[in-house]
Design a protein around this motif. Sequence first.
Motif, short mmCIF file in Angstrom:
data_model
loop_
_atom_site.label_atom_id
_atom_site.label_comp_id
_atom_site.label_asym_id
_atom_site.label_seq_id
_atom_site.Cartn_x
_atom_site.Cartn_y
_atom_site.Cartn_z
N LEU A 1 0.83 -1.20 0.00
CA LEU A 1 0.00 0.00 0.00
C LEU A 1 0.87 1.25 0.00
O LEU A 1 1.97 1.25 0.54
CB LEU A 1 -0.92 0.01 1.22
CG LEU A 1 -1.98 -1.08 1.26
CD1 LEU A 1 -2.67 -1.10 2.61
CD2 LEU A 1 -3.01 -0.90 0.14
N VAL A 2 0.33 2.32 -0.57
CA VAL A 2 1.04 3.60 -0.59
C VAL A 2 0.05 4.71 -0.31
O VAL A 2 -1.15 4.60 -0.61
CB VAL A 2 1.73 3.82 -1.96
CG1 VAL A 2 0.72 3.95 -3.08
CG2 VAL A 2 2.65 5.03 -1.90
N ASP A 3 0.53 5.78 0.32
CA ASP A 3 -0.32 6.93 0.61
C ASP A 3 0.48 8.21 0.34
O ASP A 3 1.68 8.16 0.03
CB ASP A 3 -0.82 6.89 2.05
CG ASP A 3 0.31 6.88 3.05
OD1 ASP A 3 0.87 7.95 3.31
OD2 ASP A 3 0.65 5.80 3.59
N ASP A 4 -0.18 9.35 0.47
CA ASP A 4 0.46 10.61 0.13
C ASP A 4 1.66 10.92 1.03
O ASP A 4 2.64 11.53 0.57
CB ASP A 4 -0.55 11.75 0.22
CG ASP A 4 -1.58 11.69 -0.91
OD1 ASP A 4 -1.32 11.01 -1.92
OD2 ASP A 4 -2.65 12.32 -0.77
N ARG B 1 4.64 9.10 -0.32
CA ARG B 1 5.14 9.74 -1.54
C ARG B 1 5.91 11.01 -1.21
O ARG B 1 6.96 11.28 -1.81
CB ARG B 1 3.98 10.05 -2.48
CG ARG B 1 3.30 8.82 -3.07
CD ARG B 1 2.34 9.23 -4.16
NE ARG B 1 1.62 8.09 -4.71
CZ ARG B 1 0.42 7.70 -4.31
NH1 ARG B 1 -0.20 8.36 -3.34
NH2 ARG B 1 -0.16 6.66 -4.86
N PHE C 1 7.02 3.82 -6.62
CA PHE C 1 6.17 2.82 -5.97
C PHE C 1 5.45 1.95 -7.00
O PHE C 1 4.22 1.85 -7.00
CB PHE C 1 5.15 3.48 -5.04
CG PHE C 1 5.78 4.27 -3.92
CD1 PHE C 1 6.21 3.62 -2.77
CD2 PHE C 1 5.94 5.64 -4.02
CE1 PHE C 1 6.80 4.34 -1.72
CE2 PHE C 1 6.52 6.36 -2.98
CZ PHE C 1 6.95 5.70 -1.83
N THR D 1 -0.62 -0.19 -4.33
CA THR D 1 -2.03 0.21 -4.38
C THR D 1 -2.25 1.38 -3.44
O THR D 1 -1.92 1.30 -2.25
CB THR D 1 -2.93 -0.97 -3.95
OG1 THR D 1 -2.74 -2.06 -4.85
CG2 THR D 1 -4.40 -0.56 -3.97
N ASP D 2 -2.80 2.46 -3.96
CA ASP D 2 -3.08 3.61 -3.12
C ASP D 2 -4.17 3.27 -2.11
O ASP D 2 -5.10 2.51 -2.41
CB ASP D 2 -3.54 4.80 -3.97
CG ASP D 2 -3.51 6.10 -3.19
OD1 ASP D 2 -4.43 6.33 -2.38
OD2 ASP D 2 -2.55 6.88 -3.38
N VAL D 3 -4.04 3.82 -0.91
CA VAL D 3 -5.03 3.52 0.13
C VAL D 3 -6.43 3.98 -0.28
O VAL D 3 -7.43 3.41 0.18
CB VAL D 3 -4.62 4.15 1.48
CG1 VAL D 3 -3.36 3.48 2.02
CG2 VAL D 3 -4.45 5.66 1.38
N ALA D 4 -6.52 4.99 -1.14
CA ALA D 4 -7.83 5.43 -1.63
C ALA D 4 -8.49 4.36 -2.49
O ALA D 4 -9.72 4.19 -2.45
CB ALA D 4 -7.69 6.73 -2.41
N VAL D 5 -7.68 3.64 -3.26
CA VAL D 5 -8.22 2.54 -4.08
C VAL D 5 -8.69 1.41 -3.18
O VAL D 5 -9.76 0.81 -3.40
CB VAL D 5 -7.14 2.04 -5.07
CG1 VAL D 5 -7.61 0.81 -5.81
CG2 VAL D 5 -6.76 3.16 -6.03
#
Length: 234
Positions: free
Chosen positions: A191-194, A197, A205, A209-213
Motif C-alpha cells: 500500500l502507498v499513501d500521500d 510519496r 512505488f 495500491t493507493d489507500v484510496a483505491v
Amino acid sequence: MTSSTSQGPLVVIAGGSSAAGIAVAASLVAAGMRVVTVGSDAGRITAAANLTGGAVPLSCDLADPDAVSALVAQIHTDFGPVDGLVHLVGGWRGGGGITAQSDADWDFLHTSVLSTLRNTTRALYEDLVASPGGRLAIVSSTSVTAPTAGNASYASIKAAAETWVQSVAQGFSSSATPEQSAAVVLVVKALVDDTMRARSPERSFPGFTDVAVLAQAVTSLFGKPGLNGARIIL
C-alpha cells in the motif's frame, strides 16, 4: 458514524490507526455507514478517527481474546449488532533467507496478523452471519502466490490468514441464509499513501495500491452480491 442512532450498516475496522484505516473509515462514513475504528493505542486511534468525518474510536488489544470479547460487548451495548468487519491489522517482517527468518519476527507476525484476525472473526461471526449483508474483508499480499525465501514468514502468515477467511466463507455458505454474508480477500503488492510519496519523492512505488483505491474497494463490497470466498487483486 455520527451517532449511535444512525441506521446505516455498522462496520468495525480492526487496525484503524494507519493511513489505510483512515482512508477506509472515511470512505465508509461517506457512504452512510456507521463505523467503529479500533486500535491498540487510544491516542493514535482517536487522532485517526478525527480525520474520518465521523468514525467512533475505541482502543483494544486485538491479540487478547478476552479484550476482544469485551470490546464486542461494548459495541453491542452502544451501537447494536455488527454488519461488517474490515481487518487491517498487519505489519511486515523480512529476512535474508530461510535461516534468517527469526522466531521473533514469526511471533510478531503470528500475533499481529493471524491472532487478531482469529479473535475478531470469532467474536463477530454470529453478527456477520445474521446480518442481511454481513461482510468480512482482509488485505492480503501477492507474496502468498509468489513467496520468496526472504519473505517466507510473512508470506506464510498471510497464506494462513487467507485460509482462515476461506474457512469463514465456507461457514457463511453453509448458514441458514447462505447468500447474504460474504468473506473476501483483497490482495495488494503493498500500500502507498500521500505521506509515503512526500517522504520519498524519488520513488515511483511500482505496483503499489493507493489507500484510496483500497478504501473504494472495501466500500464497494457492501451490497454487492456473489462475493463470498472471492480473492480480488487490486
